[in-house]
Design an enzyme around this catalytic site. Structure first.
Site, PDB file in Angstrom:
ATOM      1  N   HIS A  20     -25.121  -8.275  83.322  1.00 56.29           N
ATOM      2  CA  HIS A  20     -24.172  -7.782  82.313  1.00 56.29           C
ATOM      3  C   HIS A  20     -23.674  -8.954  81.455  1.00 56.29           C
ATOM      4  O   HIS A  20     -23.594  -8.856  80.232  1.00 56.29           O
ATOM      5  CB  HIS A  20     -22.933  -7.164  82.978  1.00 56.29           C
ATOM      6  CG  HIS A  20     -23.164  -5.896  83.747  1.00 56.29           C
ATOM      7  ND1 HIS A  20     -22.823  -5.754  85.066  1.00 56.29           N
ATOM      8  CD2 HIS A  20     -23.673  -4.698  83.352  1.00 56.29           C
ATOM      9  CE1 HIS A  20     -23.102  -4.513  85.458  1.00 56.29           C
ATOM     10  NE2 HIS A  20     -23.625  -3.861  84.457  1.00 56.29           N
ATOM     11  N   LYS A  44     -17.691  10.020  88.719  1.00 62.36           N
ATOM     12  CA  LYS A  44     -18.469   8.974  89.367  1.00 62.36           C
ATOM     13  C   LYS A  44     -17.563   8.232  90.336  1.00 62.36           C
ATOM     14  O   LYS A  44     -16.441   7.868  89.988  1.00 62.36           O
ATOM     15  CB  LYS A  44     -18.967   8.013  88.273  1.00 62.36           C
ATOM     16  CG  LYS A  44     -20.282   7.369  88.592  1.00 62.36           C
ATOM     17  CD  LYS A  44     -20.854   6.751  87.325  1.00 62.36           C
ATOM     18  CE  LYS A  44     -21.981   5.813  87.625  1.00 62.36           C
ATOM     19  NZ  LYS A  44     -22.562   5.250  86.407  1.00 62.36           N
ATOM     20  N   ARG A  93     -33.458  -3.380  81.376  1.00 59.83           N
ATOM     21  CA  ARG A  93     -34.033  -4.278  82.375  1.00 59.83           C
ATOM     22  C   ARG A  93     -35.529  -4.073  82.528  1.00 59.83           C
ATOM     23  O   ARG A  93     -36.298  -4.991  82.594  1.00 59.83           O
ATOM     24  CB  ARG A  93     -33.380  -4.040  83.744  1.00 59.83           C
ATOM     25  CG  ARG A  93     -32.045  -4.678  83.860  1.00 59.83           C
ATOM     26  CD  ARG A  93     -31.311  -4.116  85.012  1.00 59.83           C
ATOM     27  NE  ARG A  93     -30.955  -2.729  84.767  1.00 59.83           N
ATOM     28  CZ  ARG A  93     -30.096  -2.041  85.491  1.00 59.83           C
ATOM     29  NH1 ARG A  93     -29.541  -2.613  86.526  1.00 59.83           N
ATOM     30  NH2 ARG A  93     -29.801  -0.808  85.196  1.00 59.83           N
ATOM     31  N   SER A 131     -25.764  -3.632  89.888  1.00 63.47           N
ATOM     32  CA  SER A 131     -24.504  -3.655  90.644  1.00 63.47           C
ATOM     33  C   SER A 131     -24.726  -3.061  92.029  1.00 63.47           C
ATOM     34  O   SER A 131     -24.200  -3.568  93.030  1.00 63.47           O
ATOM     35  CB  SER A 131     -23.437  -2.842  89.912  1.00 63.47           C
ATOM     36  OG  SER A 131     -23.198  -3.387  88.643  1.00 63.47           O
TER      37      SER A 131
HETATM   38  P1  ADP Z   1     -23.742   2.611  83.420  1.00 60.90           P
HETATM   39  O1  ADP Z   1     -23.144   3.409  84.519  1.00 60.90           O
HETATM   40  O2  ADP Z   1     -23.212   2.951  82.063  1.00 60.90           O
HETATM   41  O3  ADP Z   1     -25.243   2.538  83.440  1.00 60.90           O
HETATM   42  P2  ADP Z   1     -23.795  -0.155  84.263  1.00 60.90           P
HETATM   43  O4  ADP Z   1     -22.645  -1.063  84.514  1.00 60.90           O
HETATM   44  O5  ADP Z   1     -24.710   0.130  85.402  1.00 60.90           O
HETATM   45  O6  ADP Z   1     -23.150   1.157  83.677  1.00 60.90           O
HETATM   46  O7  ADP Z   1     -24.677  -0.702  83.073  1.00 60.90           O
HETATM   47  C1  ADP Z   1     -24.161  -0.909  81.789  1.00 60.90           C
HETATM   48  C2  ADP Z   1     -25.278  -1.398  80.896  1.00 60.90           C
HETATM   49  O8  ADP Z   1     -25.697  -2.693  81.325  1.00 60.90           O
HETATM   50  C3  ADP Z   1     -26.543  -0.528  80.914  1.00 60.90           C
HETATM   51  O9  ADP Z   1     -27.105  -0.529  79.618  1.00 60.90           O
HETATM   52  C4  ADP Z   1     -27.452  -1.237  81.871  1.00 60.90           C
HETATM   53  O10 ADP Z   1     -28.819  -0.973  81.587  1.00 60.90           O
HETATM   54  C5  ADP Z   1     -27.088  -2.675  81.577  1.00 60.90           C
HETATM   55  N1  ADP Z   1     -27.382  -3.550  82.710  1.00 60.90           N
HETATM   56  C6  ADP Z   1     -27.035  -3.394  84.004  1.00 60.90           C
HETATM   57  N2  ADP Z   1     -27.512  -4.407  84.765  1.00 60.90           N
HETATM   58  C7  ADP Z   1     -28.199  -5.219  83.915  1.00 60.90           C
HETATM   59  C8  ADP Z   1     -28.973  -6.405  84.084  1.00 60.90           C
HETATM   60  N3  ADP Z   1     -29.178  -6.963  85.257  1.00 60.90           N
HETATM   61  N4  ADP Z   1     -29.518  -6.947  82.979  1.00 60.90           N
HETATM   62  C9  ADP Z   1     -29.355  -6.363  81.779  1.00 60.90           C
HETATM   63  N5  ADP Z   1     -28.681  -5.241  81.552  1.00 60.90           N
HETATM   64  C10 ADP Z   1     -28.106  -4.666  82.607  1.00 60.90           C
END
Ligand code: ADP
Length: 163
Positions: A20, A44, A93, A131
Protein backbone atom coordinates in the site's frame (compact mmCIF):
# COMPACT_ATOMS: atom_id res chain seq x y z
CA UNK A 1 -2.57 19.35 -15.80
CA UNK A 2 -2.28 16.19 -13.70
CA UNK A 3 -0.36 18.22 -11.12
CA UNK A 4 -3.60 19.92 -10.10
CA UNK A 5 -5.64 16.78 -9.65
CA UNK A 6 -6.92 15.55 -6.30
CA UNK A 7 -6.91 11.75 -6.37
CA UNK A 8 -8.43 9.27 -3.93
CA UNK A 9 -6.86 5.96 -2.92
CA UNK A 10 -9.63 3.95 -1.25
CA UNK A 11 -9.15 0.72 0.64
CA UNK A 12 -9.58 -1.12 3.88
CA UNK A 13 -5.87 -1.04 4.85
CA UNK A 14 -6.44 -3.77 7.44
CA UNK A 15 -3.57 -3.26 8.13
CA UNK A 16 -1.37 -1.05 5.94
CA UNK A 17 1.44 -2.96 4.21
CA UNK A 18 4.56 -1.85 2.35
CA UNK A 19 2.64 -2.64 -0.86
CA UNK A 20 0.00 0.00 0.00
CA UNK A 21 2.79 2.41 0.98
CA UNK A 22 4.52 1.84 -2.36
CA UNK A 23 1.28 2.82 -4.17
CA UNK A 24 0.81 5.88 -1.93
CA UNK A 25 4.38 7.05 -2.58
CA UNK A 26 4.09 6.55 -6.34
CA UNK A 27 0.77 8.42 -6.51
CA UNK A 28 2.10 11.28 -4.38
CA UNK A 29 4.55 12.00 -7.22
CA UNK A 30 1.84 12.00 -9.87
CA UNK A 31 -0.94 14.04 -8.32
CA UNK A 32 -1.14 17.32 -6.47
CA UNK A 33 -2.96 15.80 -3.53
CA UNK A 34 -3.98 12.30 -2.51
CA UNK A 35 -6.70 11.42 -0.06
CA UNK A 36 -6.20 7.93 1.32
CA UNK A 37 -9.82 7.04 2.04
CA UNK A 38 -10.18 4.29 4.61
CA UNK A 39 -13.39 2.31 4.23
CA UNK A 40 -15.71 1.84 7.17
CA UNK A 41 -17.81 -0.86 5.55
CA UNK A 42 -19.81 -2.44 8.35
CA UNK A 43 -20.47 -5.57 6.26
CA UNK A 44 -16.79 -6.37 6.36
CA UNK A 45 -15.20 -7.60 9.57
CA UNK A 46 -11.94 -5.78 10.18
CA UNK A 47 -9.07 -6.94 12.40
CA UNK A 48 -7.94 -3.37 13.07
CA UNK A 49 -10.42 -0.73 14.20
CA UNK A 50 -10.95 2.33 12.04
CA UNK A 51 -8.99 4.44 14.53
CA UNK A 52 -6.07 2.02 14.45
CA UNK A 53 -6.04 1.90 10.65
CA UNK A 54 -6.13 5.70 10.42
CA UNK A 55 -3.39 6.11 13.03
CA UNK A 56 -1.05 3.60 11.38
CA UNK A 57 -1.54 5.24 7.99
CA UNK A 58 -0.94 8.73 9.40
CA UNK A 59 2.19 7.64 11.21
CA UNK A 60 3.60 5.87 8.15
CA UNK A 61 2.95 8.72 5.70
CA UNK A 62 3.97 11.66 7.90
CA UNK A 63 6.93 12.50 5.63
CA UNK A 64 4.76 12.85 2.52
CA UNK A 65 3.24 16.31 2.55
CA UNK A 66 0.52 15.91 -0.07
CA UNK A 67 -1.22 12.94 1.58
CA UNK A 68 -4.30 13.22 3.74
CA UNK A 69 -5.76 10.23 5.59
CA UNK A 70 -9.54 10.25 5.99
CA UNK A 71 -12.32 7.73 6.36
CA UNK A 72 -15.52 7.34 4.40
CA UNK A 73 -18.58 5.15 4.40
CA UNK A 74 -21.09 4.34 1.71
CA UNK A 75 -20.63 4.63 -2.01
CA UNK A 76 -17.22 5.69 -3.30
CA UNK A 77 -18.87 7.47 -6.25
CA UNK A 78 -20.88 9.65 -3.84
CA UNK A 79 -17.83 10.36 -1.70
CA UNK A 80 -15.88 11.46 -4.79
CA UNK A 81 -18.66 13.83 -5.74
CA UNK A 82 -18.72 15.28 -2.22
CA UNK A 83 -15.02 16.08 -2.25
CA UNK A 84 -15.01 17.07 -5.94
CA UNK A 85 -12.58 14.42 -7.12
CA UNK A 86 -12.95 12.12 -10.10
CA UNK A 87 -9.73 10.11 -9.95
CA UNK A 88 -9.49 6.80 -8.11
CA UNK A 89 -6.17 5.10 -7.52
CA UNK A 90 -5.97 1.35 -7.10
CA UNK A 91 -3.02 -1.01 -6.91
CA UNK A 92 -2.69 -3.98 -9.23
CA UNK A 93 -0.59 -6.81 -7.92
CA UNK A 94 -1.28 -9.62 -10.32
CA UNK A 95 -3.77 -10.99 -12.76
CA UNK A 96 -5.85 -12.19 -9.83
CA UNK A 97 -6.64 -8.56 -8.84
CA UNK A 98 -7.66 -7.68 -12.36
CA UNK A 99 -11.17 -9.06 -12.64
CA UNK A 100 -12.48 -7.49 -9.44
CA UNK A 101 -10.72 -4.17 -10.07
CA UNK A 102 -11.94 -4.04 -13.69
CA UNK A 103 -15.51 -4.65 -12.57
CA UNK A 104 -15.31 -2.02 -9.85
CA UNK A 105 -13.77 0.59 -12.17
CA UNK A 106 -16.53 0.09 -14.73
CA UNK A 107 -19.21 0.14 -12.04
CA UNK A 108 -17.90 3.44 -10.69
CA UNK A 109 -17.84 4.86 -14.20
CA UNK A 110 -21.42 3.72 -14.61
CA UNK A 111 -22.41 5.57 -11.47
CA UNK A 112 -20.58 8.69 -12.61
CA UNK A 113 -19.07 8.83 -16.07
CA UNK A 114 -16.45 11.37 -15.03
CA UNK A 115 -14.72 8.88 -12.70
CA UNK A 116 -11.39 7.55 -13.98
CA UNK A 117 -9.57 4.72 -12.21
CA UNK A 118 -5.78 4.76 -12.40
CA UNK A 119 -4.02 1.47 -11.73
CA UNK A 120 -0.51 1.54 -10.36
CA UNK A 121 1.79 -1.44 -10.16
CA UNK A 122 3.96 -1.74 -7.05
CA UNK A 123 7.58 -2.75 -6.91
CA UNK A 124 7.91 -6.40 -7.92
CA UNK A 125 8.87 -7.36 -4.40
CA UNK A 126 5.39 -6.38 -3.15
CA UNK A 127 3.30 -8.15 -5.76
CA UNK A 128 2.71 -11.15 -3.50
CA UNK A 129 1.90 -9.08 -0.43
CA UNK A 130 -1.57 -8.75 1.09
CA UNK A 131 -2.92 -7.62 4.47
CA UNK A 132 -4.50 -11.05 4.93
CA UNK A 133 -1.22 -12.86 4.40
CA UNK A 134 0.65 -10.52 6.72
CA UNK A 135 -1.92 -11.16 9.47
CA UNK A 136 -1.64 -14.91 9.02
CA UNK A 137 2.14 -14.83 9.28
CA UNK A 138 1.99 -12.58 12.35
CA UNK A 139 -0.63 -14.81 13.97
CA UNK A 140 1.68 -17.79 13.57
CA UNK A 141 4.58 -15.88 15.10
CA UNK A 142 6.46 -15.25 11.84
CA UNK A 143 8.62 -12.21 11.07
CA UNK A 144 6.72 -9.55 9.12
CA UNK A 145 9.29 -6.76 9.47
CA UNK A 146 10.04 -6.59 5.74
CA UNK A 147 6.37 -6.51 4.75
CA UNK A 148 4.97 -3.70 6.90
CA UNK A 149 6.12 -0.40 8.48
CA UNK A 150 7.58 -0.63 12.01
CA UNK A 151 4.45 0.76 13.71
CA UNK A 152 2.27 -1.87 12.01
CA UNK A 153 4.67 -4.62 13.01
CA UNK A 154 4.37 -3.52 16.63
CA UNK A 155 0.56 -3.42 16.49
CA UNK A 156 0.51 -6.91 15.00
CA UNK A 157 2.69 -8.14 17.87
CA UNK A 158 0.32 -6.52 20.37
CA UNK A 159 -2.65 -8.19 18.76
CA UNK A 160 -1.35 -11.67 18.22
CA UNK A 161 1.60 -12.36 20.45
CA UNK A 162 0.63 -10.99 23.82
CA UNK A 163 -2.41 -13.21 24.19
P1 ADP B 1 -9.91 -3.31 -0.49
O1 ADP B 1 -10.72 -4.00 0.55
O2 ADP B 1 -10.53 -2.05 -1.01
O3 ADP B 1 -9.42 -4.19 -1.60
P2 ADP B 1 -7.17 -3.26 0.41
O4 ADP B 1 -6.59 -2.53 1.58
O5 ADP B 1 -7.06 -4.74 0.41
O6 ADP B 1 -8.66 -2.77 0.33
O7 ADP B 1 -6.53 -2.73 -0.93
C1 ADP B 1 -6.62 -1.39 -1.33
C2 ADP B 1 -5.94 -1.25 -2.68
O8 ADP B 1 -4.54 -1.48 -2.53
C3 ADP B 1 -6.41 -2.24 -3.75
O9 ADP B 1 -6.40 -1.59 -5.00
C4 ADP B 1 -5.38 -3.32 -3.72
O10 ADP B 1 -5.28 -3.99 -4.97
C5 ADP B 1 -4.14 -2.51 -3.42
N1 ADP B 1 -3.10 -3.31 -2.79
C6 ADP B 1 -3.20 -4.13 -1.72
N2 ADP B 1 -2.02 -4.73 -1.45
C7 ADP B 1 -1.15 -4.28 -2.39
C8 ADP B 1 0.22 -4.56 -2.70
N3 ADP B 1 0.94 -5.43 -2.02
N4 ADP B 1 0.77 -3.90 -3.73
C9 ADP B 1 0.03 -3.04 -4.46
N5 ADP B 1 -1.25 -2.76 -4.26
C10 ADP B 1 -1.84 -3.37 -3.24
Amino acid sequence: MSQEILAVYPGSFDPLTNGHLDIITRSSKLFCKIIVAVTTNYNKKHTFSLDERLRLLRESTKDLNNIEILSFSGLLAKYLEQIKSFVVIRGLRALSDFEYEFQMALMNRNLNKKIETIFLIPDQSYTFLSSTMVKEIAMLGGDVSCFVPKCVEEELKNKYQKK
